[in-house]
Write an enzyme that holds these catalytic residues in place. Sequence first.
Site, mmCIF file in Angstrom:
data_model
loop_
_atom_site.group_PDB
_atom_site.id
_atom_site.type_symbol
_atom_site.label_atom_id
_atom_site.label_comp_id
_atom_site.label_asym_id
_atom_site.label_seq_id
_atom_site.Cartn_x
_atom_site.Cartn_y
_atom_site.Cartn_z
ATOM 1 N N ASP A 340 2.473 -0.326 -6.001
ATOM 2 C CA ASP A 340 2.729 -0.791 -4.693
ATOM 3 C C ASP A 340 2.367 -2.488 -4.814
ATOM 4 O O ASP A 340 1.553 -4.073 -4.916
ATOM 5 C CB ASP A 340 1.140 -0.489 -3.641
ATOM 6 C CG ASP A 340 2.360 -1.176 -2.395
ATOM 7 O OD1 ASP A 340 3.455 -0.546 -2.025
ATOM 8 O OD2 ASP A 340 1.735 -1.828 -1.403
ATOM 9 N N GLU A 377 6.564 -1.339 -8.224
ATOM 10 C CA GLU A 377 7.472 -0.850 -6.341
ATOM 11 C C GLU A 377 8.439 -1.766 -6.808
ATOM 12 O O GLU A 377 7.569 -3.398 -6.357
ATOM 13 C CB GLU A 377 6.707 -0.743 -5.353
ATOM 14 C CG GLU A 377 7.536 -0.818 -4.264
ATOM 15 C CD GLU A 377 6.689 -1.088 -2.983
ATOM 16 O OE1 GLU A 377 7.431 -0.628 -1.879
ATOM 17 O OE2 GLU A 377 5.771 -1.566 -2.818
#
Length: 612
Positions: A340, A377
């Site tokens: 993330d 990401e």
Amino acid sequence: MLPAPAMYHFPLPEYRHISGEKLAIRIRISSGHELTSVLLRTEPDNEEALTPMVLELDDGRWQWWSASVSISTHDIQFMYSFKILSHTQQFWLDAAGVTKRAPLRHRQFRWLTSNVPPDWIPHQVFYQVFPDRFCNGDSALNVKDNERLYHGTQPVKAMNWGDPILDQGDHLAFYGGDLPGIQQSLDYIRELGATALYLNPVFDSPSTHRYDTQDYLNVDPHLGGNSALQKLCHDVHQRGMKIVLDAVFNHTSENHPWFNRWSESDIEGAYQNTAGVNAQRYFFFDIANPDSYHCWKGAHTLPTLDWSNEHVQDYFCNPSEGAIQYWLSEPYHIDGWRLDVIHMLGDGEGARNNAARMQQIRHAVKEAQPNAMVLGEHFFEATRWLQGDQEDAAMNYYGFATPVRAFFASQDIAYQPCQIDAEDFDEWLTDARTQISFEHQLCQFNLLDSHDTARFFTLVNEQFDVMKQAVMMLMTYPGVPSIYYGDEVGMSGQNDPYCRACFDWTELSWNTELLDWYKTCIALRQNTPVLQTGAYATLHAKGDVFIFIRFDAQHATVIAINRGASSTQRQVTLSQWDCTPNRKEKVIGEAQWQDNTIELPAYGCAVWHLIR
């Protein structure tokens, strides 16, 4: 000035392969041009070297030129391009096409000398699940009203399955989705054709999105705990599937014992003592003010970790007991991590030394499991993380999702107007694709939407014909397709949190026509190897029409899309594929292909297999 000859070089064995201790490289050039020399340009020691290529074949239509060179190992990627000379002109061929000048480094062809991504990745179709909203498998695990407080003051809410998304405070709303529910739905996912799961965060957390981890070594008990994840991983692997988990290493929850914002732990956290050991794991602008901590995009529930701290590094990356290794090992043996906001991670208050920390994380992953996937990401252009030393793949917003959204829905990633035609579309895709190695292109995590974006079906105003074209593009373009749960049955929803509604398991509510189309396109991909690992070339890109080919030495598949409201005819040649098909077998669509002319209906799309 004479036009450039047609010239091609593709990442296929007949164009490049290891021969002995050297790399044999070939280029195909149209015959009938008075060429004085063809040169292979390399940088063996970061200095240009031009190696003469030998004409090995001229059949009157094509010339094949070849050369063999030693591979320099000072870099993970061996870069090269081609210089073609006539008596009066020169042309260059790089990964993006033909130019009249030496190419920039980022446009050159790449041969990976090491760190090749795992070979299982291109063969997958991922299914993304937001755990709380997919399936309630065990109601005994459900969160209860007011069971706990979020941010010290806000009570959580127990929702009924399918209740409307809350306009405010959706992070407090728990619907009861859990890991047993995902486990019970594996047959549905497999029947759809998906072969891999990507789960949004599952670790212990105070919110429904769980991007605020408070315990990296324990699955949230409301999802079923560690035992439920163990059972899910076992069943996934028993079916020959893969599973990738979400890793939130940039920041923690304010409830994490290291930070302990609300004194819920017996440990003296950073908030209690900004001069203490735990405070050194975070960054405070003013050490005398505990509220001055750096946090993710201003969200005070998400204090940012300081990766210059050796204890932070060791906690995640320790080769024998780090959190990264823990889940890659038995009994879970997950198949990779989705990292993330990984571009934001770094030392101090920002992303300083990001590349070094990403390399450190990659090393920890590969040391624990060499064949594990490292997926980053990035909402924007991610080339720098995809040069072989950091990620195997990125969530391909910039190189796929955003241009696809612009082409079909006339919006950018910020939902602002962005109208492009097929030429712009092709240029955008080419720019993103050709700046990374072919192996990384095949592993890019392609998606139409996700938990962070509006549903694509909503963006195109639930126009079925447009959705069909986008799904076809998803399943045939280079990269790994990812389906956000429920897209296949026509789920709609605006941006977060409205894209995170509960999956409706009442089949009468499903858009079965769309579901059948998903299954058809997924099966096409799974049954067509060139759609997984074949080379790519654009055949036509003009106005509303986009046509491309995926191919290897023996097989080719052509994909044609007309987003326009009128039928159209387009001329197509197949010079990119060094074969002449004996016939064209249409496998999807209503279009017609006679001789060199493809006729596409309004909002039409079609796929052909070319048979030698």
